[in-house]
Write an enzyme that holds these catalytic residues in place. Structure first.
Site, PDB file in Angstrom:
ATOM      1  N   THR A   1     -52.483  -3.875 -40.487  1.00 46.35           N
ATOM      2  CA  THR A   1     -53.297  -3.946 -39.273  1.00 46.35           C
ATOM      3  C   THR A   1     -52.649  -4.973 -38.356  1.00 46.35           C
ATOM      4  OG1 THR A   1     -55.341  -3.355 -40.412  1.00 46.35           O
ATOM      5  CG2 THR A   1     -55.554  -4.497 -38.315  1.00 46.35           C
TER       6      THR A   1
ATOM      7  N   LYS B   1     -59.427 -11.868 -37.756  1.00 47.52           N
ATOM      8  CA  LYS B   1     -58.114 -11.354 -37.335  1.00 47.52           C
ATOM      9  C   LYS B   1     -58.274 -10.062 -36.537  1.00 47.52           C
ATOM     10  CE  LYS B   1     -54.112  -8.897 -39.166  1.00 47.52           C
ATOM     11  NZ  LYS B   1     -53.452  -8.327 -40.357  1.00 47.52           N
TER      12      LYS B   1
ATOM     13  N   LYS C   1     -58.347   1.496 -35.400  1.00 46.02           N
ATOM     14  CA  LYS C   1     -58.779   0.491 -36.378  1.00 46.02           C
ATOM     15  C   LYS C   1     -59.480  -0.688 -35.686  1.00 46.02           C
ATOM     16  CE  LYS C   1     -58.979  -2.039 -40.181  1.00 46.02           C
ATOM     17  NZ  LYS C   1     -57.843  -2.447 -41.009  1.00 46.02           N
TER      18      LYS C   1
END
Length: 290
Positions: free
Chosen positions: A87, A237, A162
């Site tokens: 990611t 994050k 995502k």
């Protein structure tokens, strides 16, 4: 297939093991020197990539991805596919895809949802960006490592999907935790709160599948002392990536911005580091309005 796998941590290790169990020839490299059953350990990333049909990366961030791509892409054979399951920021994903294309390679960005349990059980969901040809080559591997792979369009769109998904998740988890804390102060039992909201207009994945209140609803990290299924620092994050992307795209995301700030305080200034992201409930339990 012959597969190179770079990044054999909590997520990458089980994913590589599942590919090896399925009969693929897997060579793996990790800077920590991790050994995975069924995976042949090699000394460098380029050694893992040499001769591979697909090279899979599972790395911490975009800058590391770019550095790894610089060394791995020249070692890959023409026509092979670079499949990044990290990611990372959208810009890094698209830059690496362009770099791979210039070297006559396929490239996919395919971040995952499902956590460590999904990696071990082969039940991950992949959000995939890249061209149709590369997706078709990687599809049998997605079927081993996960239960679903959604082709979201061009390079970078997997990362876009995502971070948008996890921005929703971060916001709804905060709202769910706030609501439980308010219910406590109003004298409403958590079980009654769950029974109403989980079957009414307030239902969500955060409430129904991953309830942050222990002893309520299906088993979740709340029932295990908030040991991480998805760590609060990883949520932070992803929320920061969402705000980085929002700034680049000139998108107004006030709820995403506030969720990012709350998780930053929780992780960096309070006691959220190392806890599940649903432990945000503990924060609201002990706070008043001031």
């Amino acid at each position: 297939m012959k597969i190179g796998f770079i990044g054999l941590g909590n997520m990458g290790g089980p994913m590589a093991a599942n590919l090896a169990k399925a009969g693929h020839e897997v060579s793996g490299f990790d800077v920590a020197g991790v050994e995975i059953d069924g995976v042949t350990s090699v000394e460098t990333g380029p050694a893992a990539a040499e001769g591979a049909d697909v090279v899979i990366t599972m790395l911490p961030n975009g800058s590391i991805l770019r550095a790894v791509a610089d060394t791995v892409i020249p070692a890959m054979k023409p026509g092979a596919v670079l499949l990044d399951c990290s990611t990372v920021d959208v810009d890094s994903a698209r830059a690496v895809a362009q770099q791979a294309k210039a070297a006559n390679l396929g490239a996919l960005d395919a971040p995952v949802s499902g956590g460590i349990g999904g990696a071990a059980g082969g039940t991950l969901t992949f959000m995939v960006g890249g061209n149709d040809e590369a997706f078709a080559i990687a599809k049998p591997l997605f079927d081993i490592m996960g239960q679903k792979a959604v082709h979201c369009g061009e390079a970078g769109n997997g990362q876009a999907a995502k971070i948008c998904n996890n921005m929703v998740l971060g916001v709804t988890m905060i709202a769910t935790c706030e609501a439980f804390a308010l219910a406590d102060k109003l004298g409403l039992s958590r079980e009654a709160m769950f029974d109403v909201v989980s079957t009414s207009s307030g239902y969500s994945w955060s409430m129904n599948a991953y309830c942050p209140a222990p002893g309520v609803g299906p088993t979740s990290p709340a029932d295990n002392g908030y040991l991480p299924g998805f760590a609060a620092e990883l949520m932070l994050k992803d929320l920061r990536l969402s705000q980085q992307a929002a700034e680049a795209a000139d998108a107004d995301t006030p709820m995403g911005e506030e969720a990012t700030a709350l998780y930053a305080r929780f992780v960096e200034d309070e006691d959220g580091l190392g806890q599940d992201f649903s432990a945000m409930l503990l924060r609201f339990e002990k706070r008043g309005r001031g």
